[in-house]
Design a protein around this motif. Structure first.
Motif, short mmCIF file in Angstrom:
data_model
loop_
_atom_site.label_atom_id
_atom_site.label_comp_id
_atom_site.label_asym_id
_atom_site.label_seq_id
_atom_site.Cartn_x
_atom_site.Cartn_y
_atom_site.Cartn_z
N ASP A 169 0.86 -1.18 0.00
CA ASP A 169 0.00 0.00 0.00
C ASP A 169 0.89 1.23 0.00
O ASP A 169 1.88 1.28 0.72
CB ASP A 169 -0.90 -0.01 1.24
CG ASP A 169 -2.09 0.93 1.09
OD1 ASP A 169 -1.86 2.14 0.88
OD2 ASP A 169 -3.23 0.46 1.18
N ARG A 225 -0.49 1.41 5.97
CA ARG A 225 0.32 0.20 5.83
C ARG A 225 1.02 -0.16 7.14
O ARG A 225 0.95 -1.31 7.58
CB ARG A 225 1.35 0.40 4.71
CG ARG A 225 2.15 -0.83 4.36
CD ARG A 225 3.17 -0.56 3.28
NE ARG A 225 4.24 0.31 3.76
CZ ARG A 225 4.50 1.53 3.29
NH1 ARG A 225 3.79 2.04 2.32
NH2 ARG A 225 5.49 2.24 3.80
N GLU A 282 6.39 -5.34 4.36
CA GLU A 282 5.70 -4.21 3.74
C GLU A 282 6.38 -3.78 2.46
O GLU A 282 7.60 -3.85 2.35
CB GLU A 282 5.69 -3.01 4.69
CG GLU A 282 5.00 -3.25 6.01
CD GLU A 282 5.14 -2.04 6.94
OE1 GLU A 282 4.86 -0.91 6.49
OE2 GLU A 282 5.54 -2.24 8.09
N GLU A 342 5.87 -0.40 -0.40
CA GLU A 342 5.18 0.88 -0.60
C GLU A 342 4.70 1.07 -2.04
O GLU A 342 4.04 2.06 -2.34
CB GLU A 342 6.07 2.05 -0.19
CG GLU A 342 7.24 2.32 -1.13
CD GLU A 342 8.40 1.35 -0.97
OE1 GLU A 342 9.30 1.39 -1.83
OE2 GLU A 342 8.42 0.55 -0.01
#
Length: 134
Positions: free
Chosen positions: A10, A16, A32, A34
């Protein structure tokens, strides 16, 4: 939820990181990314079971990211997130192989249930291919 490796993609950093922390508290192994491009790079080098993918991102959007994910890791299950109530993008994602889609903001418990279901489907598919981790 232990043992499930999730990639959260995200472009909204606050969303996130908050979601990643909430998932980690529930014993989900979460990484994660981006952007779609960052997600594809992580998937080329790492092993994930489920990707939680935002539909609308600058650069490579979620639909194109989904196409690339399925090209390099066909058994990885993808749950699409959309904050723009775009049923069309969710349907398009499902047509391209996404497991399911949810509207943002989503309930953490609902998301975790979807992740668990997606993980179970991945295990069944791997088993049907003789235990191949793809």
């Amino acid at each position: 939820m232990e043992g499930i490796r999730v990639l959260l993609v995200d472009d909204e950093e606050d969303f996130r990181t908050t979601l990643a922390k909430r998932m980690a508290k529930r014993k989900v192994e979460v990484a994660e990314a981006e952007s779609g491009l960052a997600a594809v790079e992580l998937l080329q080098n790492g092993v994930f079971d489920v990707v939680v993918l935002d539909v609308r991102m600058p650069g490579m959007d979620g639909i194109e990211t989904l196409r690339r994910i399925k090209a390099i890791r066909p058994l990885v299950e993808v749950i699409m997130l959309t904050g723009h109530a775009s049923v069309e993008s969710g349907i398009e994602g499902m047509r391209l192989g996404a497991f399911d889609y949810l509207m943002k903001p989503c309930d953490i418990n609902e998301l975790l249930l979807k992740i668990q279901d997606a993980y179970q489907r991945k295990l069944v598919q791997e088993e049907s291919l003789g235990g191949a981790k793809v």
